[in-house]
Design a protein around this motif. Structure first.
Motif, PDB file in Angstrom:
ATOM      1  N   ALA A 153       1.025  -1.172  -0.164  1.00 55.11           N
ATOM      2  CA  ALA A 153      -0.169  -0.079   0.218  1.00 55.11           C
ATOM      3  C   ALA A 153       0.829   1.082   0.074  1.00 55.11           C
ATOM      4  N   LEU A 154       1.805   1.171   0.752  1.00 54.23           N
ATOM      5  CA  LEU A 154       2.739   2.617   0.588  1.00 54.23           C
ATOM      6  C   LEU A 154       3.217   2.891  -0.646  1.00 54.23           C
ATOM      7  N   GLN A 155       4.100   1.558  -1.042  1.00 57.07           N
ATOM      8  CA  GLN A 155       4.516   1.447  -2.879  1.00 57.07           C
ATOM      9  C   GLN A 155       3.017   2.370  -3.132  1.00 57.07           C
ATOM     10  N   ALA A 156       1.991   1.588  -3.379  1.00 57.00           N
ATOM     11  CA  ALA A 156       1.569   2.023  -4.533  1.00 57.00           C
ATOM     12  C   ALA A 156       0.816   4.062  -3.714  1.00 57.00           C
ATOM     13  N   GLU A 157       1.320   4.348  -2.774  1.00 54.85           N
ATOM     14  CA  GLU A 157       0.788   5.482  -2.853  1.00 54.85           C
ATOM     15  C   GLU A 157       1.750   6.256  -3.289  1.00 54.85           C
ATOM     16  N   LEU A 158       2.246   5.819  -3.076  1.00 55.39           N
ATOM     17  CA  LEU A 158       4.255   6.351  -3.538  1.00 55.39           C
ATOM     18  C   LEU A 158       3.785   6.889  -5.043  1.00 55.39           C
ATOM     19  N   GLU A 159       3.865   5.425  -5.892  1.00 59.73           N
ATOM     20  CA  GLU A 159       4.153   5.749  -7.259  1.00 59.73           C
ATOM     21  C   GLU A 159       2.750   6.810  -8.106  1.00 59.73           C
ATOM     22  N   GLN A 160       1.653   6.234  -7.276  1.00 66.27           N
ATOM     23  CA  GLN A 160       0.614   7.077  -6.995  1.00 66.27           C
ATOM     24  C   GLN A 160       1.060   8.618  -6.938  1.00 66.27           C
ATOM     25  N   ALA A 161       2.059   8.882  -6.099  1.00 63.30           N
ATOM     26  CA  ALA A 161       2.448  10.603  -6.129  1.00 63.30           C
ATOM     27  C   ALA A 161       3.967  10.752  -7.442  1.00 63.30           C
ATOM     28  N   GLY A 162       3.957   9.549  -8.035  1.00 63.77           N
ATOM     29  CA  GLY A 162       4.922   9.767  -9.381  1.00 63.77           C
ATOM     30  C   GLY A 162       5.829   9.342  -9.012  1.00 63.77           C
ATOM     31  N   GLY A 163       6.840   9.130  -7.782  1.00 59.04           N
ATOM     32  CA  GLY A 163       7.826   8.167  -7.354  1.00 59.04           C
ATOM     33  C   GLY A 163       7.939   6.687  -7.344  1.00 59.04           C
ATOM     34  N   LEU A 164       8.812   6.024  -7.722  1.00 59.35           N
ATOM     35  CA  LEU A 164       9.373   5.182  -8.048  1.00 59.35           C
ATOM     36  C   LEU A 164      10.069   3.950  -7.317  1.00 59.35           C
ATOM     37  N   VAL A 165      10.615   2.333  -7.502  1.00 64.44           N
ATOM     38  CA  VAL A 165      11.013   1.778  -6.720  1.00 64.44           C
ATOM     39  C   VAL A 165      12.394   0.830  -7.399  1.00 64.44           C
ATOM     40  N   ALA A 166      13.312   0.985  -7.967  1.00 70.63           N
ATOM     41  CA  ALA A 166      14.179   0.753  -8.138  1.00 70.63           C
ATOM     42  C   ALA A 166      14.555  -0.860  -7.639  1.00 70.63           C
ATOM     43  N   LEU A 167      14.447  -1.471  -7.785  1.00 70.04           N
ATOM     44  CA  LEU A 167      14.907  -3.093  -7.519  1.00 70.04           C
ATOM     45  C   LEU A 167      16.299  -3.161  -7.607  1.00 70.04           C
ATOM     46  N   GLY A 168      17.532  -3.903  -7.290  1.00 74.46           N
ATOM     47  CA  GLY A 168      18.738  -4.471  -7.782  1.00 74.46           C
ATOM     48  C   GLY A 168      19.333  -3.131  -7.720  1.00 74.46           C
ATOM     49  N   SER A 169      19.211  -2.710  -6.943  1.00 76.53           N
ATOM     50  CA  SER A 169      20.230  -1.257  -7.334  1.00 76.53           C
ATOM     51  C   SER A 169      20.867  -0.511  -5.760  1.00 76.53           C
TER      52      SER A 169
END
Ligand SMILES: Cc1cc2nc3c(=O)[nH]c(=O)nc-3n(C[C@H](O)[C@H](O)[C@H](O)COP(=O)(O)OP(=O)(O)OC[C@H]3O[C@@H](n4cnc5c(N)ncnc54)[C@H](O)[C@@H]3O)c2cc1C
Length: 369
Positions: A153-169
């Motif tokens: 849910a936190l990731q969804a709200e981050l992405e709704q606000a335009g943010g993104l997660v880069a895995l393996g970084s």
């Protein structure tokens, strides 16, 4: 070299919550996560308890952010249908000498603005008939949460606000500057950012020591403490969480429930010699079970022989050592270390899951100032 407005290192509960708050404040945010999925660190090895905020000194960050973060998490659960239950919890005194600690906890909870009630043995047994105690503290606002659902849910709200997660970084080091910071990643690439949040938890202190431009004298020394759990085989006779009266910095071997009603006991407390976060052994040693039987039978005398099984363990990312009182969360912003646009998060142990969204808001406010 690419430049982004804000980078958060670590996609655990706290990193995701910080990124969400920064994105909602209008920043372009990227979360750099070394693992190939979110929430594979401390956040996936907790008791999944929504703490009410009883234990922590009044006006500490732990008290304030736990109380605020719990409300924010409940709202997050409602917005996204994340499974949770306000089970309530009993803190039980089983010996005369524990009564002062129980009464102290009652006063602490009241000072923190947390609803609690003192119960006598009969009132406690009316809630949990199998519990043997002299007195108890009842906290109706404590509960349990599906922590993986919460992270999504936190990731969804981050992405709704335009943010993104880069895995393996994996972030290896950084050069800190007055205008921007330059991160070095394990694949050899570099990334510049104006705002940087170090939410790497078990790795946070070691990583901060590799930040050029930060005074190493100001950094805390990490010390890890393992917490092992034992699961109860068979049906649980309990419907509330049960904690012993606290002693020292540790909450004691307590009974928590998962959302399916299955009971587990723990975490116990074992200081580790290693401070290398890549050399941690999460296996639960069967030898530790005997101490669980002893601890649990103080409040549940009928715990049957052979009913406990080794379950899982988590490692606390602490910044203090044996015999010392647990310090507050350390949220080091520019006011503490003098580097603009940088927040280091140290010692975010329990109640870090409960407090995560409030920590996120505090970090965003700190970087806006
Ligand atoms: C045994 C135990 C029980 C607990 N129970 C509770 C509870 O019931 N309720 C509660 O409120 N709190 C509880 N806590 C505390 C809570 O779990 C933590 O405070 C919280 O999960 C910490 O989240 P985090 O995001 O800081 O850390 P993490 O979840 O560990 O996230 C840090 C992330 O950073 C990543 N990372 C590390 N280094 C790098 C790097 N160099 N580059 C990129 N990524 C990196 C890691 O892979 C990881 O995903 C418990 C803790 C423990 C240990």
């Amino acid at each position: 070299m690419d430049t982004v407005d804000a980078v958060v290192i670590g996609a655990g509960a706290v990193g995701l919550a910080c990124a969400r708050s920064l994105a909602r404040a209008g920043h372009a945010v990227i979360v750099l996560e070394r693992a190939l999925a979110i929430g594979q660190g401390v956040s996936s090895r907790s008791s999944e308890v929504l703490h009410a905020g009883l234990y922590y000194p009044a006006d500490s960050l732990k008290a304030r952010l736990c109380v605020q973060g719990r409300v924010q998490l409940l709202q997050l659960c409602q917005r996204h249908g994340v499974a949770h239950r306000l089970t309530g919890k009993l803190v039980v005194a089983t010996a005369q000498q524990q009564l002062p600690a129980l009464h102290g906890l009652y006063r602490q909870a009241q000072a923190n603005g947390v609803t609690v009630a003192l119960l006598d043995a009969a009132q406690a047994q009316a809630l949990e008939p199998e519990i043997d105690c002299l007195a108890a503290l009842w906290s109706p606002d404590t509960g349990i949460i599906d922590s993986q659902g919460m992270l999504l849910a936190l990731q969804a709200e981050l992405e709704q606000a335009g943010g993104l997660v880069a895995l393996g970084s994996t972030v290896v080091s950084a050069r800190l500057g007055q205008m921007h910071h330059v991160l070095q990643l394990a694949d050899g690439s570099e990334l510049a950012c104006h705002l940087l949040v170090n939410a790497a938890s078990l790795h946070a202190c070691a990583l901060a020591r590799r930040f050029q431009g930060l005074d190493p004298q100001q950094l805390p020394q990490e010390r890890f403490a393992k917490g092992s759990y034992a699961s109860l085989t068979g049906r649980s006779p309990f419907s509330h969480l049960v904690y012993p009266a606290p002693s020292g910095a540790w909450l004691g071997v307590h009974l928590t429930l998962d959302l399916g009603g299955q009971a587990r006991f723990g975490p116990d407390h074992e200081w580790l010699d290693s401070t290398d976060p890549d050399q941690l052994d999460y296996r639960v040693d069967e030898q530790r079970l005997q101490a669980f039987y002893t601890a649990v039978r103080r409040y549940w005398p009928d715990l049957p022989d052979g009913a406990l099984q080794p379950a899982y363990s988590g490692i606390r990312p602490t910044i203090y050592g044996p015999g010392l009182p647990a310090p507050d969360f350390r949220i080091d912003g520019p006011a503490q270390h003098g580097v603009p646009g940088l927040v280091n998060l140290f010692g975010i142990e329990s109640p870090g899951l409960t407090s995560s969204m409030a920590i996120g808001d505090m970090v965003a406010a700190c970087l806006a100032a």
